[in-house]
Design a protein around this motif. Structure first.
Motif, PDB file in Angstrom:
ATOM      1  N   ASP A   1      -0.040  67.403 -31.892  1.00  0.00           N
ATOM      2  CA  ASP A   1       0.376  66.493 -30.833  1.00  0.00           C
ATOM      3  C   ASP A   1       1.659  65.741 -31.134  1.00  0.00           C
ATOM      4  O   ASP A   1       2.369  65.325 -30.218  1.00  0.00           O
TER       5      ASP A   1
ATOM      6  N   MET B   1       3.119  71.893 -27.453  1.00  0.00           N
ATOM      7  CA  MET B   1       2.971  70.615 -26.750  1.00  0.00           C
ATOM      8  C   MET B   1       2.998  70.801 -25.238  1.00  0.00           C
ATOM      9  O   MET B   1       2.262  70.131 -24.512  1.00  0.00           O
ATOM     10  N   LYS B   2       3.822  71.719 -24.771  1.00  0.00           N
ATOM     11  CA  LYS B   2       3.882  71.987 -23.332  1.00  0.00           C
ATOM     12  C   LYS B   2       2.545  72.514 -22.832  1.00  0.00           C
ATOM     13  O   LYS B   2       2.033  72.084 -21.790  1.00  0.00           O
TER      14      LYS B   2
ATOM     15  N   GLN C   1      -0.342  71.988 -24.153  1.00  0.00           N
ATOM     16  CA  GLN C   1      -1.334  70.911 -24.223  1.00  0.00           C
ATOM     17  C   GLN C   1      -1.125  69.868 -23.125  1.00  0.00           C
ATOM     18  O   GLN C   1      -2.012  69.081 -22.834  1.00  0.00           O
ATOM     19  N   GLY C   2       0.074  69.855 -22.552  1.00  0.00           N
ATOM     20  CA  GLY C   2       0.374  68.906 -21.490  1.00  0.00           C
ATOM     21  C   GLY C   2       0.943  67.590 -21.961  1.00  0.00           C
ATOM     22  O   GLY C   2       1.257  66.718 -21.155  1.00  0.00           O
ATOM     23  N   SER C   3       1.105  67.438 -23.285  1.00  0.00           N
ATOM     24  CA  SER C   3       1.687  66.206 -23.820  1.00  0.00           C
ATOM     25  C   SER C   3       2.089  66.411 -25.274  1.00  0.00           C
ATOM     26  O   SER C   3       1.523  67.246 -25.980  1.00  0.00           O
TER      27      SER C   3
ATOM     28  N   ARG D   1       4.669  64.264 -28.629  1.00  0.00           N
ATOM     29  CA  ARG D   1       5.646  63.267 -29.042  1.00  0.00           C
ATOM     30  C   ARG D   1       6.417  63.794 -30.246  1.00  0.00           C
ATOM     31  O   ARG D   1       5.820  64.313 -31.196  1.00  0.00           O
TER      32      ARG D   1
ATOM     33  N   PRO E   1       8.707  67.000 -18.577  1.00  0.00           N
ATOM     34  CA  PRO E   1       8.090  65.683 -18.765  1.00  0.00           C
ATOM     35  C   PRO E   1       6.954  65.654 -19.772  1.00  0.00           C
ATOM     36  O   PRO E   1       6.436  64.581 -20.066  1.00  0.00           O
ATOM     37  N   GLU E   2       6.536  66.809 -20.289  1.00  0.00           N
ATOM     38  CA  GLU E   2       5.343  66.814 -21.144  1.00  0.00           C
ATOM     39  C   GLU E   2       5.574  66.123 -22.491  1.00  0.00           C
ATOM     40  O   GLU E   2       4.711  65.403 -22.986  1.00  0.00           O
ATOM     41  N   THR E   3       6.753  66.371 -23.096  1.00  0.00           N
ATOM     42  CA  THR E   3       7.002  65.894 -24.453  1.00  0.00           C
ATOM     43  C   THR E   3       8.107  64.847 -24.463  1.00  0.00           C
ATOM     44  O   THR E   3       9.197  65.076 -23.929  1.00  0.00           O
TER      45      THR E   3
ATOM     46  N   GLU F   1       4.652  55.842 -23.085  1.00  0.00           N
ATOM     47  CA  GLU F   1       4.541  56.782 -21.963  1.00  0.00           C
ATOM     48  C   GLU F   1       5.830  56.844 -21.147  1.00  0.00           C
ATOM     49  O   GLU F   1       5.960  57.705 -20.287  1.00  0.00           O
TER      50      GLU F   1
ATOM     51  N   THR G   1      12.032  57.882 -23.579  1.00  0.00           N
ATOM     52  CA  THR G   1      12.405  59.163 -24.166  1.00  0.00           C
ATOM     53  C   THR G   1      13.923  59.255 -24.248  1.00  0.00           C
ATOM     54  O   THR G   1      14.645  58.638 -23.454  1.00  0.00           O
TER      55      THR G   1
END
Length: 250
Positions: A86, A133-134, A136-138, A140, A179-181, A234, A237
């Motif tokens: 993650d 990460m993409k 998984q939808g999220s 960092r 927008p996911e990461t 959240e 970025t």
């Protein structure tokens, strides 16, 4: 993002700042992959300490981040060990102290090694974790740069340019992975008790501390806490935050 139960990979996790970052993330409940280049025993000790102190899973992973195949294996190994990935903290770095006017000693070999570790390595790791990460939808990603990337300072021209590149890579990857990461960057000033500082000339260390508004080195825990903030956010970025006791304003 709630960090409890998340999986974080910290490159250079056995270093002075890297260890603080590992502890700060584990304190929030994250499982930790401590990546090292050479010091296996030290990295394994960090992992054992984290697992015992915070009741999270932790393990050490060796990797040469200048080797594309090794990076791909690293990401696969971390996912196999923890079941997810993650968070990526790009903290591994290399420097060599060469005064700016000493261009004879700024050899292509030195330049290539600094760029390979400090800039190409984080790019390679980012590309490797991006699809994970993409899916998984999220995710960092936090890069550890330096105030040397914001002005012509630091241990060498190559180091300063590599960190400037890392700061801009942060911005570019923030665009690419949204927008996911979310991708952000911490730019520390002088930090005591790190390998990077150990490679500096004594007069550089003295000047860095004395010329700051607060008359002291930056705090490693402050940097680690900012990493945690960037992992939890959240809505931030593409940003670089300077922590240097008040020497650099950007």
């Amino acid at each position: 993002m709630d960090l409890k139960g998340k999986v974080a990979l910290v490159t250079g996790g056995n270093g002075g700042l890297g260890q603080r970052i590992c502890h700060a993330l584990a304190r929030e409940g994250a499982h930790i992959g401590v990546m090292y280049a050479q010091s296996r025993e030290q990295a394994e000790g960090v992992a054992r300490e984290i697992a015992s102190q915070y009741q999270v899973n932790a393990a050490a992973f060796g990797c040469d981040i200048t080797d594309k195949a090794a990076v791909e294996r690293l990401v696969a190994d971390v996912r196999a060990r923890f079941g997810a990935l993650d968070i990526l903290i790009n903290d591994a770095a290399y420097n060599k102290s060469i005064p700016f006017p000493d261009l004879d000693n700024l050899t292509e070999e030195v330049w290539d090694k600094i760029m390979a570790v400090n800039l190409t390595g984080p790019m390679r790791l980012t590309k490797a974790v991006a699809p994970v990460m993409k899916a998984q939808g999220s995710g960092r990603i936090v890069n550890i740069a330096s105030v040397a990337g914001l002005g012509p300072t630091g241990s060498s021209i190559a180091y300063a340019v590599s960190k400037a590149g890392l700061i801009h890579l942060t911005k570019c990857m923030a665009v690419a992975l949204a927008p996911e990461t979310l991708v952000n960057c911490v730019a520390p000033g002088l930090l005591e008790g790190t390998r990077a500082t150990a490679n500096l000339r004594p007069e550089q260390v003295t000047l860095s501390a004395s010329s700051s508004l607060l008359k002291k080195a930056a705090d490693k825990d402050d940097c680690a806490d900012m990493v945690v903030t960037m992992c939890r956010t959240e809505t931030m970025t593409g940003q670089t935050v300077v922590i240097d006791s008040g020497r650099t304003f950007h």
